[in-house]
Motif scaffolding. Structure first.
Motif: not given
Ligand SMILES: Cc1cc2nc3c(=O)[nH]c(=O)nc-3n(C[C@H](O)[C@H](O)[C@H](O)COP(=O)(O)OP(=O)(O)OC[C@H]3O[C@@H](n4cnc5c(N)ncnc54)[C@H](O)[C@@H]3O)c2cc1C
Length: 394
Positions: A1-17
């Motif tokens: 499984m690829k390990k990401y540096d960061f996962i952002i769960a929820g790409g709404g206002m906070a996630g996209l910001s």
């Protein structure tokens, strides 16, 4: 499984910001995975906030104003907001801007999936979405649903329904948005309308309530109809768009760091200002701080002097207590605040930029009896949580 540096769960206002601030930082080449169940292609909300300088989203603001109108109990008029501008950003413009900007970074991936679980593990932050596992050094989660129900805290909702209306007659002044209009039946709560004019014939008119009981659709609509009929000379109008929202107004502590590799952000992280529901600007501030700390120390933490944070949170609790137990009419409290203090100072106060002395000065302008009883009750609730008196239901 690829390990990401960061996962952002929820790409709404906070996630996209957050992805945006990472993309502007020295961490821009880190692998980032953004998970959201939606495509974010609907204009599902409008954000309003104030700023005294240009901000990161200046180029995509839908409108900005140099003054705002206020209608209270003993005072009506335009507020002198000094160097501040009241700004309006449409969800659809924000999402499109973010998608465009983030598409330039090959290390940022998007997946349209439903997040089922976010968990801290010794190896990293772990996510299950649509039955697929994902792992990262840090997971930033804005999908977590808050459960706010502790009786020793104050749990209100800011709920609102708004219509973007198009009128037959020119009836809006494009230079004058109305931030709060209390000329509506309060029914023991805090109820007001606000109007954001786009042009002389188009505006978003929103009916807002702070209390602990949502209304039926019909009740919000009756209030909108009554207000427009009474105060806006439309010559007839049609509803172009509808907006509905619920924002927690709560002093219940939220768990921003449920694990070493998991950080909750946005509403899920408790970024909402409890006494106002404003979340947008606080989220921008907090996320910029998190990114600065990730760059400087490799850790996604936020700093704030402890005493200051506790005192600001106490003031939020006191106002929530006054509102929840109906200790003084809310329309009068907000009128006093805006009438007896420079509005700029109120904006700074709500942004938590005022000093301790400035906070105390502002507190002398609210109804002292009600606020003193509320302050004592906040202490009592914390010390004797078993003896909490139920607040009245609307
Ligand atoms: C209609 C409305 C108007 C508002 N107006 C203002 C305002 O004027 N000023 C202000 O300061 N604040 C305002 N707020 C409050 C706050 O700023 C917004 O709610 C803001 O969008 C919160 O950002 P967030 O990232 O925490 O949540 P969201 O923007 O809701 O993002 C969460 C994301 O997670 C996704 N998601 C959720 N669950 C899952 C799952 N299980 N799997 C995958 N994806 C999932 C959602 O699709 C969403 O994209 C408003 C809120 C609403 C609802």
């Amino acid at each position: 499984m690829k390990k990401y540096d960061f996962i952002i769960a929820g790409g709404g206002m906070a996630g996209l910001s957050l992805a945006y601030y990472l993309s502007l930082s020295p961490l821009r080449d880190r692998s980032i995975l953004i998970l959201d169940k939606e495509t974010k292609s609907r204009n599902d909300r409008t954000w309003c906030f104030w700023e005294d300088k240009d901000g990161p989203f200046e180029s995509i603001l839908f409108r900005k104003w140099n003054t705002v109108e206020f209608f209270g109990t003993t005072f009506n008029g335009l507020l002198d907001i000094g160097d501040y501008q009241y700004k309006m950003l449409r969800g659809i413009d924000f999402y499109a801007f973010m998608k465009n900007h983030l598409a330039q970074f090959p290390s940022i991936e998007f997946r349209q999936v439903t997040v089922n679980r976010v968990k801290d593990t010794p190896q990293g932050g772990f996510v299950i979405a649509d039955d697929e596992p994902y792992i990262a050094d840090f997971v930033f989660d804005s999908t977590h649903a808050l459960k706010l129900n502790r009786p020793e805290n104050h749990n209100l909702w800011q709920h609102f329904k708004g219509w973007t209306i198009s009128t037959e007659k020119p009836c809006f002044d494009v230079e004058k948005p109305c931030m709060m209009d209390f000329r509506v039946d309060q029914q023991g709560d805090c109820r007001f309308l606000y109007i954001l004019p786009f042009d002389e014939r188009t505006a978003l008119v929103e009916y807002t309530i702070f209390n602990n009981q949502l209304l039926s659709d019909e009740q919000y609509e009756t209030a909108l109809l009554t207000y427009i009929d009474r105060f806006v000379d439309t010559g007839g109008y049609s509803v172009q768009e509808t907006e509905f929202g619920i924002i927690p107004m709560s002093d219940e502590p939220t768990n921003e760091r449920p694990g070493k590799h998991v950080v909750r952000i946005g509403t899920a992280g408790g970024y909402t200002k409890p006494s106002t529901g404003y979340t947008f600007q606080r989220t921008q501030r907090y996320l910029q701080e998190i990114v600065q700390n990730l760059v400087a120390e490799g850790k996604p933490k936020r700093h704030k002097p402890w005493i200051r944070r506790v005192f600001k949170r106490f003031l939020d609790s006191v106002l929530l207590n006054v509102l929840e137990y109906r200790r003084h009419p809310a329309d009068d409290i907000f009128t006093r605040l805006y009438e007896r203090n420079p509005p700029v100072q109120i904006f700074r106060f709500l942004d938590e930029d005022t000093t301790f002395a400035e906070d105390l000065k502002i507190m002398t302008t609210v109804p002292l009896g009600a606020f003193t009883i509320a302050a004592l009750d906040v202490f009592r609730k914390r010390i004797f949580p078993g003896l909490v008196r139920k607040p009245p239901v609307s």
